[in-house]
Write an enzyme that holds these catalytic residues in place. Structure first.
Site, PDB file in Angstrom:
ATOM      1  N   TYR A 184      49.658  24.138 -48.181  1.00 56.21           N
ATOM      2  CA  TYR A 184      50.337  25.026 -47.566  1.00 56.21           C
ATOM      3  C   TYR A 184      50.978  24.068 -46.222  1.00 56.21           C
ATOM      4  CZ  TYR A 184      52.096  28.125 -44.088  1.00 56.21           C
ATOM      5  OH  TYR A 184      53.133  28.687 -43.052  1.00 56.21           O
ATOM      6  N   ASP A 217      51.976  30.602 -48.810  1.00 60.20           N
ATOM      7  CA  ASP A 217      50.571  31.132 -48.160  1.00 60.20           C
ATOM      8  C   ASP A 217      50.470  32.598 -48.675  1.00 60.20           C
ATOM      9  OD1 ASP A 217      52.635  32.625 -46.889  1.00 60.20           O
ATOM     10  OD2 ASP A 217      52.052  32.177 -44.807  1.00 60.20           O
ATOM     11  N   GLU A 265      51.202  25.395 -37.365  1.00 59.85           N
ATOM     12  CA  GLU A 265      50.893  25.946 -38.629  1.00 59.85           C
ATOM     13  C   GLU A 265      49.520  26.054 -38.725  1.00 59.85           C
ATOM     14  OE1 GLU A 265      52.516  27.500 -41.010  1.00 59.85           O
ATOM     15  OE2 GLU A 265      54.816  26.962 -40.323  1.00 59.85           O
TER      16      GLU A 265
END
Ligand code: SF4
Length: 369
Positions: free
Chosen positions: A135, A153, A52
């Site tokens: 996020y 996102d 991520e």
């Protein structure tokens, strides 16, 4: 939709999203269409976390080889926490946004020291890790731990703007909070991670920024923007400021087969990375005079001007660099700056350089051919 101005926004998902099985349709599509990506081999929290962070502002295809290499070098939290920073920056070289790598390592050290190597599984704890914003926290908690936390996102905001025909400016932080609340109301408790990934996948493969593929979209029937034919106008995104241009002069100083390189400060842009000596150009000063002065004052050496090497450009989110690069031949003096050293050209690959300076190395190699 009524909204509060503070706290969690009072937004509500239209009833039809629940009534007609929005999740089922989306998840059924995801189960069949999801891409085979290296970070999806399992849902180990560390692997999810690294992926991520790498995927922020970076395309999937670009990330793949970096991810595989990073995982080989640093297979778990301890390996990353214990590695020299230079090795981590080197593994990140070319991916950009290097503060991500430094923050990731700082956070890995925090996880090792404070949590015994266990990536925290609560929103309160995981949000204290460096570089982990809402996020990333939502992505790790939902994908690795199955918790119903939103992971919103740009992709997800685009999809939701269209699904719900929302004209809120997605560049504003307050809009993200609204979307987080809407996603929170949608996440199925039993497949939270898959649901978040399905939304991202939909944004990446079908509900793309230009020319969304509505005819093959699994949630076509729910989409309000598509019903009105306005999907191409959404999402609304306020214009970011254009990157500020900065003009630098760069000196590539040769001493036999060695080159002078210098480490950037520990804070700020490209912190801790290596570069050739450079200085911001000044309008009325001759580049050669200015560089000679810098080499003497900052590095304690004298060098003879050897001509132009190349011109390099690189754009960051907020800056546009233009680098005029000149060759110099070392003449005299011992290097006085702690951050600088002469290094054989064939050992440069052991140092992490930002993209602009890697281009300079490429130009040097070309001239030698
Ligand atoms: Fe996006 Fe079109 Fe699907 Fe709506 S129908 S979510 S605009 S791809």
């Amino acid at each position: 939709m009524a909204r509060k101005t503070t706290g969690r926004p009072a937004v509500k998902l239209p009833d039809e999203f629940h009534a007609f099985g929005f999740h089922q349709d989306l998840l059924a599509w995801y189960d069949q269409q999801k891409r085979d990506l290296p970070w999806r081999i399992n849902s180990d929290p560390y692997r999810v976390w690294v992926s991520e962070i790498m995927l922020q502002q970076t395309r999937v295809e670009t990330v793949k080889p970096y991810y595989e290499n990073f995982m080989q070098q640093f297979p778990n939290v301890e390996a990353l926490a214990d590695a020299p920073e230079d090795q981590v920056l080197k593994a990140w070289e070319g991916l950009g946004y290097y503060s991500r790598a430094r923050n990731l390592q700082a956070a890995a050290r925090q996880v090792k020291e404070e949590y015994g190597g266990y990536v925290p599984d609560t929103i309160e704890e995981i949000s204290t890790l460096k570089g982990v914003g809402p996020y990333t926290a939502g992505a790790i908690l939902s994908i690795a731990y199955g918790k119903p936390e939103p992971a919103v996102d740009g992709n997800v905001m685009r999809v939701f703007s269209r699904l719900l025909y929302m004209e809120d400016d997605i560049a504003k932080p307050s809009t993200r909070v609204i979307f987080e609340e809407l996603v929170r109301q949608t996440i199925p408790a039993d497949r939270a991670g898959d649901f978040n990934q399905a939304l991202m996948e939909l944004g990446a493969l079908v509900c793309v920024p230009r020319n969304p593929q509505c005819l093959t979209c699994p949630v076509f029937d729910y989409c309000l923007a598509r019903r009105e034919g306005v999907q191409d106008r959404l999402p609304v995104k306020g214009k970011a400021k254009p990157p500020r241009p900065v003009h630098y002069l760069v000196a590539v100083v040769r001493r036999g087969d060695e080159l002078l390189i210098s480490r950037r400060p520990e804070q700020g842009l490209l912190a801790g990375m290596w570069e050739f000596p450079m200085v911001e150009a000044k309008p009325r000063l001759d580049p050669a005079d200015l560089l000679e002065e810098v080499l003497q004052d900052r590095y304690g050496i004298t060098a003879a001007y050897g001509g132009e090497l190349t011109r390099v450009q690189h754009t960051f989110s907020h800056l546009h660099w233009e680098l005029d690069v000149y060759l110099y031949e070392y003449e005299a003096g011992a290097v006085t700056a702690d951050s600088a050293r002469f290094v054989p050209q064939d050992e440069l690959q052991a140092y992490a350089f930002p993209v602009a300076h890697s281009k300079i190395i490429q130009a040097l190699i070309k001239t030698a051919d």
